[in-house]
Design a protein around this motif. Structure first.
Motif, mmCIF file in Angstrom:
data_model
loop_
_atom_site.group_PDB
_atom_site.id
_atom_site.type_symbol
_atom_site.label_atom_id
_atom_site.label_comp_id
_atom_site.label_asym_id
_atom_site.label_seq_id
_atom_site.Cartn_x
_atom_site.Cartn_y
_atom_site.Cartn_z
ATOM 1 N N ASP A 186 0.816 -1.213 0.000
ATOM 2 C CA ASP A 186 0.000 0.000 0.000
ATOM 3 C C ASP A 186 0.853 1.268 0.000
ATOM 4 O O ASP A 186 0.630 2.183 -0.784
ATOM 5 N N SER A 187 1.844 1.327 0.892
ATOM 6 C CA SER A 187 2.630 2.552 1.022
ATOM 7 C C SER A 187 3.854 2.583 0.106
ATOM 8 O O SER A 187 4.382 3.656 -0.189
ATOM 9 N N ALA A 230 18.724 -6.292 -22.972
ATOM 10 C CA ALA A 230 17.691 -5.963 -23.965
ATOM 11 C C ALA A 230 16.565 -5.137 -23.369
ATOM 12 O O ALA A 230 16.106 -4.169 -23.965
ATOM 13 N N MET A 231 16.113 -5.548 -22.175
ATOM 14 C CA MET A 231 15.030 -4.807 -21.527
ATOM 15 C C MET A 231 15.313 -4.738 -20.025
ATOM 16 O O MET A 231 14.797 -5.525 -19.232
ATOM 17 N N PRO A 232 16.142 -3.778 -19.605
ATOM 18 C CA PRO A 232 16.517 -3.664 -18.183
ATOM 19 C C PRO A 232 15.295 -3.418 -17.299
ATOM 20 O O PRO A 232 14.278 -2.865 -17.751
ATOM 21 N N MET A 233 15.430 -3.795 -16.037
ATOM 22 C CA MET A 233 14.324 -3.616 -15.107
ATOM 23 C C MET A 233 14.849 -3.091 -13.781
ATOM 24 O O MET A 233 15.705 -3.697 -13.152
ATOM 25 N N ILE A 234 14.341 -1.929 -13.384
ATOM 26 C CA ILE A 234 14.679 -1.359 -12.085
ATOM 27 C C ILE A 234 13.409 -1.291 -11.247
ATOM 28 O O ILE A 234 12.393 -0.745 -11.678
ATOM 29 N N ARG A 235 13.474 -1.891 -10.076
ATOM 30 C CA ARG A 235 12.378 -1.834 -9.093
ATOM 31 C C ARG A 235 11.042 -2.245 -9.714
ATOM 32 O O ARG A 235 10.034 -1.540 -9.633
ATOM 33 N N TYR A 236 11.046 -3.418 -10.309
ATOM 34 C CA TYR A 236 9.820 -3.938 -10.924
ATOM 35 C C TYR A 236 8.947 -4.566 -9.839
ATOM 36 O O TYR A 236 9.386 -5.458 -9.114
ATOM 37 N N ARG A 237 7.713 -4.106 -9.744
ATOM 38 C CA ARG A 237 6.777 -4.617 -8.736
ATOM 39 C C ARG A 237 6.089 -5.855 -9.281
ATOM 40 O O ARG A 237 5.212 -5.764 -10.142
ATOM 41 N N ILE A 238 6.492 -6.998 -8.725
ATOM 42 C CA ILE A 238 5.996 -8.266 -9.259
ATOM 43 C C ILE A 238 4.613 -8.596 -8.741
ATOM 44 O O ILE A 238 3.866 -9.331 -9.375
ATOM 45 N N LYS A 239 4.281 -8.079 -7.557
ATOM 46 C CA LYS A 239 2.990 -8.309 -6.898
ATOM 47 C C LYS A 239 2.940 -9.605 -6.095
ATOM 48 O O LYS A 239 1.927 -9.904 -5.477
ATOM 49 N N ASP A 240 3.996 -10.412 -6.128
ATOM 50 C CA ASP A 240 4.008 -11.627 -5.330
ATOM 51 C C ASP A 240 4.311 -11.278 -3.874
ATOM 52 O O ASP A 240 5.172 -10.439 -3.594
ATOM 53 N N ILE A 241 3.623 -11.947 -2.970
ATOM 54 C CA ILE A 241 3.781 -11.700 -1.541
ATOM 55 C C ILE A 241 4.747 -12.729 -0.948
ATOM 56 O O ILE A 241 4.538 -13.940 -1.070
ATOM 57 N N THR A 242 5.804 -12.229 -0.306
ATOM 58 C CA THR A 242 6.827 -13.109 0.264
ATOM 59 C C THR A 242 7.615 -12.311 1.301
ATOM 60 O O THR A 242 7.250 -11.190 1.644
ATOM 61 N N SER A 243 8.677 -12.912 1.824
ATOM 62 C CA SER A 243 9.593 -12.210 2.727
ATOM 63 C C SER A 243 11.013 -12.547 2.299
ATOM 64 O O SER A 243 11.240 -13.476 1.523
ATOM 65 N N LEU A 244 11.976 -11.789 2.827
ATOM 66 C CA LEU A 244 13.368 -11.913 2.384
ATOM 67 C C LEU A 244 14.278 -12.217 3.572
ATOM 68 O O LEU A 244 14.089 -11.665 4.663
ATOM 69 N N GLY A 297 0.834 -15.593 -2.051
ATOM 70 C CA GLY A 297 -0.271 -14.999 -2.791
ATOM 71 C C GLY A 297 0.230 -13.814 -3.583
ATOM 72 O O GLY A 297 1.434 -13.610 -3.708
ATOM 73 N N ARG A 298 -0.677 -13.077 -4.136
ATOM 74 C CA ARG A 298 -0.327 -11.889 -4.904
ATOM 75 C C ARG A 298 -1.115 -10.706 -4.377
ATOM 76 O O ARG A 298 -2.245 -10.851 -3.951
ATOM 77 N N SER A 299 -0.477 -9.558 -4.415
ATOM 78 C CA SER A 299 -1.167 -8.381 -3.913
ATOM 79 C C SER A 299 -2.279 -7.945 -4.849
ATOM 80 O O SER A 299 -3.151 -7.192 -4.452
ATOM 81 N N ASP A 300 -2.255 -8.441 -6.079
ATOM 82 C CA ASP A 300 -3.302 -7.998 -6.996
ATOM 83 C C ASP A 300 -4.330 -9.080 -7.325
ATOM 84 O O ASP A 300 -5.348 -8.778 -7.923
ATOM 85 N N GLY A 304 -15.342 -8.411 2.687
ATOM 86 C CA GLY A 304 -14.408 -7.590 3.443
ATOM 87 C C GLY A 304 -13.200 -8.329 3.975
ATOM 88 O O GLY A 304 -12.363 -7.729 4.659
ATOM 89 N N ILE A 305 -13.088 -9.609 3.684
ATOM 90 C CA ILE A 305 -11.970 -10.403 4.199
ATOM 91 C C ILE A 305 -11.031 -10.758 3.057
ATOM 92 O O ILE A 305 -11.469 -11.167 1.977
ATOM 93 N N ASN A 306 -9.736 -10.570 3.288
ATOM 94 C CA ASN A 306 -8.742 -10.914 2.273
ATOM 95 C C ASN A 306 -8.531 -12.419 2.239
ATOM 96 O O ASN A 306 -8.246 -13.045 3.269
ATOM 97 N N VAL A 307 -8.638 -12.990 1.060
ATOM 98 C CA VAL A 307 -8.487 -14.440 0.904
ATOM 99 C C VAL A 307 -7.548 -14.701 -0.270
ATOM 100 O O VAL A 307 -7.769 -14.203 -1.377
ATOM 101 N N PHE A 308 -6.497 -15.485 -0.012
ATOM 102 C CA PHE A 308 -5.618 -15.914 -1.094
ATOM 103 C C PHE A 308 -5.968 -17.347 -1.495
ATOM 104 O O PHE A 308 -6.191 -18.195 -0.634
ATOM 105 N N PRO A 309 -5.997 -17.637 -2.790
ATOM 106 C CA PRO A 309 -6.262 -19.015 -3.224
ATOM 107 C C PRO A 309 -5.318 -20.027 -2.585
ATOM 108 O O PRO A 309 -5.712 -21.159 -2.306
#
Length: 423
Positions: A260-261, A282-296, A315-318, A325-330
């Motif tokens: 969100d932020s 060929a196609m550089p990528m800087i700070r690409y938001r993948i939308k996958d939810i994980t931790s590092l 899951g994915r943020s999108d 009203g409840i968030n559900v990931f497949p």
């Protein structure tokens, strides 16, 4: 490589990348100007957070090749995404891009113990999809004998596994479950009648319970693989420890942000994965938001590798479903279903809206040995499944039990969520 040495290497690569793109790429030049950031502002690795994000929509808006930084004569291959979430995106590769992609996969396959003594069946789609060719070249680089079977013709795939002594397979987890089902119908016991012992699985969300189901029913040790077509394709896997996916730090720089932020989160916190590809031409990528939810995690793995690791994608943020009203990931639903021993690994999720209320319907197959022709037995099982879903998801779901073989099978990416709501 020690952690501090890796950060120095990443900073040098990042600094060079930012300088080049600011000077020679219109998209990144304009995006940095809008963000009021100049390459001189990047004085340490953490300054990456000053740079603007890049989104899939940027690739769509600049389709087909407006974001390319290599000339047509330098681009040696195209791949096109599956387009499961919208218009497909085009990715181009220089020779060096393909080499780094292959190198990443070779390291990954080595980390799960696949090498010259293995025969590896690649049951991902070949062609525009990145899975087949990506794994193909990575497996060849480690010296494995490659069987490029692609998808489909499942009975033939089972025959090849048996006849050619296939020891490892790469495919989607749902397709491996399907292969196991078909083998069973053919009278082939994967554990007893074949040499298949390892599987590199990805391209769709799957849970630890799916891993357990595969290992218990087929005797195949399953490893998670990660990558997206925008990065290059499938690139990184777990090691034998299976405690996170190793992300080669000299190839990719990873951040976890609050979806969100957009703020960068501390190590170990769960959020949205953002990647900067340090070497793409060929196609550089800087700070690409993948939308996958994980931790590092940057802690050294028990295997001895020091590369950063991400946890299993939860899951994915999108594609997160918001139901009443409840968030559900497949993936949460799959996790819950596969905890119930009477259920097979095949399910479908339907979301509809009746009046102002969302309705969640889950169809799930029963294992053959658990199927009963007594209505009271099935009613009891259905009630138990509904109770488990309520307990884990904190939301009521209607459940339909299906007979073995009644739900669709997927040879490529599984499409298990049908959202019919008009919002």
């Amino acid at each position: 490589m020690q952690k501090e040495d890796l950060r120095k290497l990443q900073y040098r690569e990042l600094k060079s990348l930012v300088n080049n793109l600011y000077s020679f790429n219109r998209f990144y030049h304009d995006r940095m100007k809008e963000q009021n950031v100049h390459p001189d502002d990047i004085t340490c690795l953490s300054d990456v957070s000053k740079l603007p994000f890049m989104y899939k929509q940027d690739l769509r808006d600049n389709y087909p090749t407006n974001m390319f930084t290599a000339s047509n004569s330098e681009v040696v291959r195209y791949h096109v995404s599956s387009g499961t979430t919208g218009k497909p995106t085009l990715v181009g590769y220089t020779r060096n891009d393909l080499d780094y992609w292959t190198e990443a996969l070779a390291r990954s396959l080595t980390s799960v113990g696949i090498g010259a003594d293995d025969t590896m069946q690649i049951s991902y789609g070949y062609g525009l999809f990145t899975g087949g060719l990506g794994l193909h070249y990575g497996a060849e680089k480690v010296g494995a004998t490659v069987l490029p079977s692609g998808t489909g013709g499942t009975e033939r795939q089972v025959e090849l596994i048996k006849d050619l002594g296939v020891t490892a397979i790469a495919c989607t987890p749902s397709y491996l479950v399907h292969i196991g089902d078909v083998a069973k119908r053919m009278g082939v016991d994967i554990r007893r009648d074949t040499k298949l012992r390892k599987a590199v699985l990805g391209a769709e969300p799957w849970s630890d319970n799916m891993r357990k189901h595969i290992e218990e029913t087929m005797g195949v040790r399953a490893y998670d693989i990660y990558g997206t077509s925008e990065m290059a394709g499938p690139m990184f896997t777990e090691c034998e420890e299976r405690n996170g996916i190793h992300m080669a730090g000299d190839i990719v720089y990873c951040e976890i942000i609050d979806p969100d932020s957009g703020e960068v989160l501390e190590e170990g916190q769960k959020g949205e994965l953002v990647v900067t590809m340090l070497k793409k031409e060929a196609m550089p990528m800087i700070r690409y938001r993948i939308k996958d939810i994980t931790s590092l995690s940057t802690e050294e793995c028990a295997c001895g590798r020091t590369s950063p690791r991400i946890s299993r994608i939860s899951g994915r943020s999108d594609d997160m479903l918001i139901i009443r009203g409840i968030n559900v990931f497949p993936s949460q639903i799959e996790y819950t279903l596969l905890r119930i021993p009477e259920l097979a690994g095949h399910y479908m999720i339907y979301v509809t809206r009746e009046g102002a209320l969302d309705r969640l319907l889950i169809q799930v197959e029963i294992k053959e040995e658990a199927f009963s022709d007594k209505i009271e037995d099935m009613n009891r099982l259905r009630s138990r499944v509904e109770a488990e879903l309520k307990r884990y998801l904190n939301i009521a779901a209607e459940v339909e039990l299906k007979a073995p073989g009644e739900l669709p099978r997927f040879e490529s990416k599984a499409k298990r969520v049908i959202d019919k709501r008009v919002i």
